[in-house]
Scaffold this motif. Sequence first.
Motif, PDB file in Angstrom:
ATOM      1  N   UNK A  56     134.365 -62.528  19.704  1.00 54.99           N
ATOM      2  CA  UNK A  56     135.328 -63.325  18.942  1.00 54.99           C
ATOM      3  C   UNK A  56     135.475 -62.867  17.486  1.00 54.99           C
ATOM      4  N   UNK A  57     136.734 -62.753  17.053  1.00 58.81           N
ATOM      5  CA  UNK A  57     137.039 -62.327  15.680  1.00 58.81           C
ATOM      6  C   UNK A  57     137.783 -63.420  14.922  1.00 58.81           C
ATOM      7  N   UNK A  58     137.332 -63.650  13.702  1.00 56.07           N
ATOM      8  CA  UNK A  58     137.961 -64.594  12.772  1.00 56.07           C
ATOM      9  C   UNK A  58     137.609 -64.104  11.376  1.00 56.07           C
ATOM     10  N   UNK A  59     137.969 -62.827  11.108  1.00 52.13           N
ATOM     11  CA  UNK A  59     137.469 -62.205   9.902  1.00 52.13           C
ATOM     12  C   UNK A  59     138.439 -61.237   9.259  1.00 52.13           C
ATOM     13  N   UNK A  60     137.881 -60.195   8.657  1.00 51.69           N
ATOM     14  CA  UNK A  60     138.683 -59.260   7.875  1.00 51.69           C
ATOM     15  C   UNK A  60     138.357 -57.818   8.192  1.00 51.69           C
ATOM     16  N   UNK A  61     138.976 -56.923   7.414  1.00 49.59           N
ATOM     17  CA  UNK A  61     138.823 -55.483   7.569  1.00 49.59           C
ATOM     18  C   UNK A  61     138.744 -54.853   6.181  1.00 49.59           C
ATOM     19  N   UNK A  62     137.831 -53.880   5.997  1.00 47.85           N
ATOM     20  CA  UNK A  62     137.802 -53.054   4.788  1.00 47.85           C
ATOM     21  C   UNK A  62     137.448 -51.627   5.196  1.00 47.85           C
ATOM     22  N   UNK A  63     137.687 -50.664   4.307  1.00 48.24           N
ATOM     23  CA  UNK A  63     137.427 -49.253   4.592  1.00 48.24           C
ATOM     24  C   UNK A  63     136.677 -48.639   3.415  1.00 48.24           C
ATOM     25  N   UNK A  64     135.613 -47.875   3.717  1.00 47.99           N
ATOM     26  CA  UNK A  64     134.838 -47.248   2.648  1.00 47.99           C
ATOM     27  C   UNK A  64     135.438 -45.909   2.246  1.00 47.99           C
ATOM     28  N   UNK A  65     134.852 -45.271   1.234  1.00 49.44           N
ATOM     29  CA  UNK A  65     135.428 -44.034   0.703  1.00 49.44           C
ATOM     30  C   UNK A  65     135.334 -42.876   1.695  1.00 49.44           C
ATOM     31  N   UNK A  66     134.441 -42.975   2.695  1.00 53.79           N
ATOM     32  CA  UNK A  66     134.332 -41.952   3.731  1.00 53.79           C
ATOM     33  C   UNK A  66     135.340 -42.156   4.852  1.00 53.79           C
ATOM     34  N   UNK A  67     136.067 -43.278   4.809  1.00 50.26           N
ATOM     35  CA  UNK A  67     137.073 -43.559   5.825  1.00 50.26           C
ATOM     36  C   UNK A  67     136.591 -44.427   6.967  1.00 50.26           C
TER      37      UNK A  67
END
Length: 334
Positions: A56-67
């Motif tokens: 189950x997902x109820x969240x967010x997304x982020x990306x680091x400098x390595x991709x």
Amino acid sequence: MKKCLNYITVAVVFSVTVSLSAAEKVAPVRMGSGIMTFDTVPGWGFDEQGRSVLGPTHGGVVIDKAGNIYTSAKIGVVVFAPDGKVVRRFLGDEYSNIHDMEIREEADGEFIYGARNANAEGIKFNAETGEMILKMPFPKESGLDLKKFAPTAITVAPNGDIILSDGYASNYIFKFDKNGKYKSHFGKKGNGLKEFNTAHGMTLDTRYDPPRLLICDRNHMPKGRLLHYDLDGNFIEEVITGLGMPTSVSIQGDYVSVPDLHGRLVILDKTNTIVAVLGNNEDPKTHRNFNVPQDQWREGIFSGTHGSYWDKDGNLYVQDWNVSGRLMKLVRVK
């Protein structure tokens, strides 16, 4: 300047039900318009059996400098490489149910900031090792007498101040210093111009100098809106209205991606004009619906769009609020 709009429908080339055993046979779907045209990547992030690895997902997304792509789920935080393979996981009680995330490069590494509504706290941890650095429970020093504290959004000012929105409870937005010490708060619950009715999502709007807060007022009547506040908590303007139920915001250059819980994602330009609508779901049975299992997903059609983030090439990663755990990669068409 405030802008209003009616719901916009975009034509999707076609949609197809995802096959659990043969996700690779599902054709990509093209969506969007103009320079904001994208192709889906069927089966991205699935395991060898063609299933989501998230739960189950109820969240967010982020990306680091390595991709690498970080997404939060009930089980914790799962980190993917751009090809959809799992790189690492941060699982367990400390990392579970992170409703919103921000990533920030600092002098001693990259760090994830998280808002945990069910656990009544903001957190900060090392993006590579998972080492927990800070926990920010309700600040009693504020003098407020709250029956509930349920943070839904977090962002970080250029000087390191941490800004945490109590979007599922009081709708106050709290400001802490970089060490987690309470500084101030602003806002209140309501439907007035300078009030919040579910201050659900928030980020630092770097399209402006100095940067300002861009806040999703998800349930503001009659339709959801975005607002600008300065970093001291002063109201600047109502940015755009009529967005349905905007859940979060992500900035890249002059563009903003805004997931809408009704099953669409809108993209705004520097003038805060809508330039594209992605994944539009017109089915009242499946939009704004958590309980759409994976075998009923339709390629190119969202259900409960909750989080998004841009990579360095302008591709988008979009998370649905979903019982099976849906994270989609959209590749920008050059």
